[in-house]
Write a protein that holds these residues in place. Structure first.
Motif, PDB file in Angstrom:
ATOM      1  N   PHE A  45     -17.504  -2.657   9.142  1.00  0.00           N
ATOM      2  CA  PHE A  45     -16.784  -1.442   8.763  1.00  0.00           C
ATOM      3  C   PHE A  45     -16.500  -1.493   7.274  1.00  0.00           C
ATOM      4  CE2 PHE A  45     -12.498   0.297   7.872  1.00  0.00           C
ATOM      5  CZ  PHE A  45     -12.764   1.626   8.109  1.00  0.00           C
ATOM      6  N   GLU A  46     -16.681  -0.405   6.593  1.00  0.00           N
ATOM      7  CA  GLU A  46     -16.433  -0.330   5.153  1.00  0.00           C
ATOM      8  C   GLU A  46     -15.008   0.156   4.922  1.00  0.00           C
ATOM      9  OE1 GLU A  46     -16.608  -0.954   1.488  1.00  0.00           O
ATOM     10  OE2 GLU A  46     -18.445  -1.333   2.587  1.00  0.00           O
ATOM     11  N   ILE A  47     -14.201  -0.676   4.315  1.00  0.00           N
ATOM     12  CA  ILE A  47     -12.785  -0.378   4.109  1.00  0.00           C
ATOM     13  C   ILE A  47     -12.482   0.041   2.669  1.00  0.00           C
ATOM     14  CG2 ILE A  47     -12.137  -2.758   3.567  1.00  0.00           C
ATOM     15  CD1 ILE A  47      -9.595  -2.277   5.266  1.00  0.00           C
ATOM     16  N   THR A  48     -13.479   0.249   1.860  1.00  0.00           N
ATOM     17  CA  THR A  48     -13.302   0.522   0.436  1.00  0.00           C
ATOM     18  C   THR A  48     -12.402   1.713   0.158  1.00  0.00           C
ATOM     19  OG1 THR A  48     -15.484  -0.402   0.036  1.00  0.00           O
ATOM     20  CG2 THR A  48     -14.524   0.903  -1.731  1.00  0.00           C
ATOM     21  N   SER A  49     -12.594   2.837   0.850  1.00  0.00           N
ATOM     22  CA  SER A  49     -11.785   4.022   0.544  1.00  0.00           C
ATOM     23  C   SER A  49     -10.314   3.785   0.882  1.00  0.00           C
ATOM     24  CB  SER A  49     -12.317   5.262   1.260  1.00  0.00           C
ATOM     25  OG  SER A  49     -12.213   5.111   2.649  1.00  0.00           O
ATOM     26  N   PHE A  50     -10.050   3.032   1.944  1.00  0.00           N
ATOM     27  CA  PHE A  50      -8.672   2.691   2.311  1.00  0.00           C
ATOM     28  C   PHE A  50      -8.033   1.845   1.211  1.00  0.00           C
ATOM     29  CE2 PHE A  50      -5.584  -0.061   4.472  1.00  0.00           C
ATOM     30  CZ  PHE A  50      -4.817   0.881   5.150  1.00  0.00           C
ATOM     31  N   LYS A  51      -8.759   0.844   0.745  1.00  0.00           N
ATOM     32  CA  LYS A  51      -8.248  -0.025  -0.326  1.00  0.00           C
ATOM     33  C   LYS A  51      -8.056   0.759  -1.621  1.00  0.00           C
ATOM     34  CE  LYS A  51     -10.102  -4.458   1.221  1.00  0.00           C
ATOM     35  NZ  LYS A  51     -11.047  -5.538   0.914  1.00  0.00           N
ATOM     36  N   ASP A  52      -8.998   1.662  -1.916  1.00  0.00           N
ATOM     37  CA  ASP A  52      -8.880   2.473  -3.130  1.00  0.00           C
ATOM     38  C   ASP A  52      -7.622   3.337  -3.093  1.00  0.00           C
ATOM     39  OD1 ASP A  52     -11.232   1.404  -4.125  1.00  0.00           O
ATOM     40  OD2 ASP A  52     -12.465   3.145  -3.588  1.00  0.00           O
ATOM     41  N   SER A  53      -7.340   3.942  -1.952  1.00  0.00           N
ATOM     42  CA  SER A  53      -6.123   4.757  -1.812  1.00  0.00           C
ATOM     43  C   SER A  53      -4.887   3.907  -2.033  1.00  0.00           C
ATOM     44  CB  SER A  53      -6.051   5.401  -0.420  1.00  0.00           C
ATOM     45  OG  SER A  53      -7.088   6.317  -0.240  1.00  0.00           O
ATOM     46  N   TYR A  54      -4.882   2.726  -1.471  1.00  0.00           N
ATOM     47  CA  TYR A  54      -3.752   1.800  -1.633  1.00  0.00           C
ATOM     48  C   TYR A  54      -3.563   1.456  -3.112  1.00  0.00           C
ATOM     49  CZ  TYR A  54      -1.054  -2.555  -1.349  1.00  0.00           C
ATOM     50  OH  TYR A  54      -0.115  -3.533  -1.522  1.00  0.00           O
ATOM     51  N   GLU A  55      -4.635   1.121  -3.793  1.00  0.00           N
ATOM     52  CA  GLU A  55      -4.548   0.732  -5.195  1.00  0.00           C
ATOM     53  C   GLU A  55      -4.102   1.883  -6.087  1.00  0.00           C
ATOM     54  OE1 GLU A  55      -8.274  -1.174  -6.103  1.00  0.00           O
ATOM     55  OE2 GLU A  55      -7.860  -2.800  -4.692  1.00  0.00           O
ATOM     56  N   LYS A  56      -4.494   3.114  -5.755  1.00  0.00           N
ATOM     57  CA  LYS A  56      -4.066   4.279  -6.539  1.00  0.00           C
ATOM     58  C   LYS A  56      -2.563   4.508  -6.426  1.00  0.00           C
ATOM     59  CE  LYS A  56      -8.423   6.736  -6.324  1.00  0.00           C
ATOM     60  NZ  LYS A  56      -9.173   7.827  -5.686  1.00  0.00           N
ATOM     61  N   MET A  57      -1.972   4.039  -5.357  1.00  0.00           N
ATOM     62  CA  MET A  57      -0.526   4.196  -5.173  1.00  0.00           C
ATOM     63  C   MET A  57       0.272   3.201  -6.011  1.00  0.00           C
ATOM     64  SD  MET A  57      -0.350   4.801  -1.097  1.00  0.00           S
ATOM     65  CE  MET A  57      -1.129   6.210  -0.328  1.00  0.00           C
ATOM     66  N   ALA A  58      -0.435   2.291  -6.656  1.00  0.00           N
ATOM     67  CA  ALA A  58       0.168   1.262  -7.530  1.00  0.00           C
ATOM     68  C   ALA A  58       1.262   0.499  -6.798  1.00  0.00           C
ATOM     69  CB  ALA A  58       0.656   1.898  -8.818  1.00  0.00           C
ATOM     70  N   GLU A  59       2.404   0.305  -7.446  1.00  0.00           N
ATOM     71  CA  GLU A  59       3.481  -0.494  -6.853  1.00  0.00           C
ATOM     72  C   GLU A  59       4.049   0.120  -5.578  1.00  0.00           C
ATOM     73  OE1 GLU A  59       6.551  -1.720  -9.482  1.00  0.00           O
ATOM     74  OE2 GLU A  59       5.149  -2.499 -10.965  1.00  0.00           O
ATOM     75  N   LYS A  60       3.924   1.420  -5.434  1.00  0.00           N
ATOM     76  CA  LYS A  60       4.461   2.088  -4.238  1.00  0.00           C
ATOM     77  C   LYS A  60       3.535   1.936  -3.035  1.00  0.00           C
ATOM     78  CE  LYS A  60       7.318   5.489  -6.553  1.00  0.00           C
ATOM     79  NZ  LYS A  60       7.726   6.884  -6.562  1.00  0.00           N
ATOM     80  N   GLY A  61       2.344   1.429  -3.268  1.00  0.00           N
ATOM     81  CA  GLY A  61       1.389   1.247  -2.178  1.00  0.00           C
ATOM     82  C   GLY A  61       1.900   0.328  -1.093  1.00  0.00           C
ATOM     83  N   VAL A  62       2.589  -0.736  -1.474  1.00  0.00           N
ATOM     84  CA  VAL A  62       3.107  -1.667  -0.480  1.00  0.00           C
ATOM     85  C   VAL A  62       4.161  -0.980   0.389  1.00  0.00           C
ATOM     86  CG1 VAL A  62       4.921  -2.728  -1.913  1.00  0.00           C
ATOM     87  CG2 VAL A  62       3.880  -4.019  -0.049  1.00  0.00           C
ATOM     88  N   ASN A  63       4.999  -0.129  -0.215  1.00  0.00           N
ATOM     89  CA  ASN A  63       5.996   0.598   0.577  1.00  0.00           C
ATOM     90  C   ASN A  63       5.313   1.506   1.588  1.00  0.00           C
ATOM     91  OD1 ASN A  63       8.102  -0.576  -0.822  1.00  0.00           O
ATOM     92  ND2 ASN A  63       8.251   1.079  -2.295  1.00  0.00           N
ATOM     93  N   LYS A  64       4.279   2.198   1.155  1.00  0.00           N
ATOM     94  CA  LYS A  64       3.552   3.105   2.049  1.00  0.00           C
ATOM     95  C   LYS A  64       2.889   2.313   3.165  1.00  0.00           C
ATOM     96  CE  LYS A  64       3.009   6.853   2.384  1.00  0.00           C
ATOM     97  NZ  LYS A  64       3.693   7.728   3.373  1.00  0.00           N
ATOM     98  N   ALA A  65       2.209   1.242   2.813  1.00  0.00           N
ATOM     99  CA  ALA A  65       1.497   0.451   3.820  1.00  0.00           C
ATOM    100  C   ALA A  65       2.465  -0.163   4.831  1.00  0.00           C
ATOM    101  CB  ALA A  65       0.674  -0.643   3.141  1.00  0.00           C
ATOM    102  N   MET A  66       3.591  -0.624   4.367  1.00  0.00           N
ATOM    103  CA  MET A  66       4.577  -1.215   5.278  1.00  0.00           C
ATOM    104  C   MET A  66       5.238  -0.146   6.140  1.00  0.00           C
ATOM    105  SD  MET A  66       4.395  -4.457   4.896  1.00  0.00           S
ATOM    106  CE  MET A  66       5.863  -5.011   5.767  1.00  0.00           C
ATOM    107  N   GLU A  67       5.525   1.007   5.562  1.00  0.00           N
ATOM    108  CA  GLU A  67       6.186   2.084   6.303  1.00  0.00           C
ATOM    109  C   GLU A  67       5.283   2.622   7.409  1.00  0.00           C
ATOM    110  OE1 GLU A  67       7.381   6.124   7.247  1.00  0.00           O
ATOM    111  OE2 GLU A  67       5.803   5.811   5.777  1.00  0.00           O
ATOM    112  N   GLU A  68       3.982   2.501   7.246  1.00  0.00           N
ATOM    113  CA  GLU A  68       3.044   3.033   8.234  1.00  0.00           C
ATOM    114  C   GLU A  68       2.547   1.996   9.234  1.00  0.00           C
ATOM    115  OE1 GLU A  68       1.286   6.761   5.667  1.00  0.00           O
ATOM    116  OE2 GLU A  68      -0.049   5.102   6.099  1.00  0.00           O
ATOM    117  N   LEU A  69       3.154   0.838   9.260  1.00  0.00           N
ATOM    118  CA  LEU A  69       2.746  -0.185  10.227  1.00  0.00           C
ATOM    119  C   LEU A  69       2.799   0.329  11.664  1.00  0.00           C
ATOM    120  CD1 LEU A  69       4.256  -3.500   8.853  1.00  0.00           C
ATOM    121  CD2 LEU A  69       1.863  -3.095   9.406  1.00  0.00           C
TER     122      LEU A  69
END
Length: 179
Positions: free
Chosen positions: A137-161
């Motif tokens: 499975f290619e996860i590149t677009s998911f990772k790219d979206s995360y990286e574009k969120m910069a420091e807030k990406g971790v909050n988004k990823a954790m909130e959507e667990l």
């Protein structure tokens, strides 16, 4: 996913878990035992997640990271690879960043989630044939979206667990009839 979709998914998952609890399966393989035992792991995941949810909800003002595309891919023919790649991403990127950023308040629940994710990833690897894991499975677009969120990406990823838990649960529930 809109609010009614989330409600419908939650009701469906509740029905699946009630059915899973009522149905006794005589497992003859390690993979069957893994699938049948997942509801207990899911309960632990949700318990740990509940301890940190308010913190991440209060620090999240971004669009969805885990969206319908992730769910569609998890439910597709290569679902095990999607789950494996997303678990790897959370284990290698999201969870370590979350621990570094918020060590005092969230370390224990995040460690618990990480330990269960590691165990889940290891068990899925053992059961590759059971889950028909043949193409990556290619996860590149998911990772790219995360990286574009910069420091807030971790909050988004954790909130959507919770969404990720639900998608993994749906994937594993779809494999119940295979043993």
């Amino acid at each position: 996913m809109n609010f009614s979709g989330v409600i419908l998914s939650a009701v469906l998952m509740l029905l699946l878990s009630v059915t899973a609890q009522c149905r006794k399966t005589n497992c003859k393989s390690e993979c069957c035992t893994f699938v049948e035992g997942f509801p207990a792991r899911l309960k632990e995941l949700r318990s740990s997640y509940k301890e940190i949810l308010k913190f991440y909800e209060s620090n999240d003002d971004l669009d969805a990271l885990i969206d319908g595309t992730v769910q569609h891919n998890i439910n597709g023919p290569y679902g095990c690879h999607v789950v494996d790649e997303i678990l790897r991403f959370y284990l290698n990127t999201v969870l370590p960043t979350a621990v570094k950023k918020n060590r005092a308040h969230t370390k224990t629940p995040i460690d618990s989630i990480g330990n269960i994710f590691q165990s889940l990833q290891r068990d899925m690897l053992k059961c590759r044939k059971h889950f028909f894991c043949y193409k990556p499975f290619e996860i590149t677009s998911f990772k790219d979206s995360y990286e574009k969120m910069a420091e807030k990406g971790v909050n988004k990823a954790m909130e959507e667990l919770d969404l990720l838990f639900m998608y993994i649960e749906q994937f594993l529930a779809s494999k119940r009839d295979m043993h």
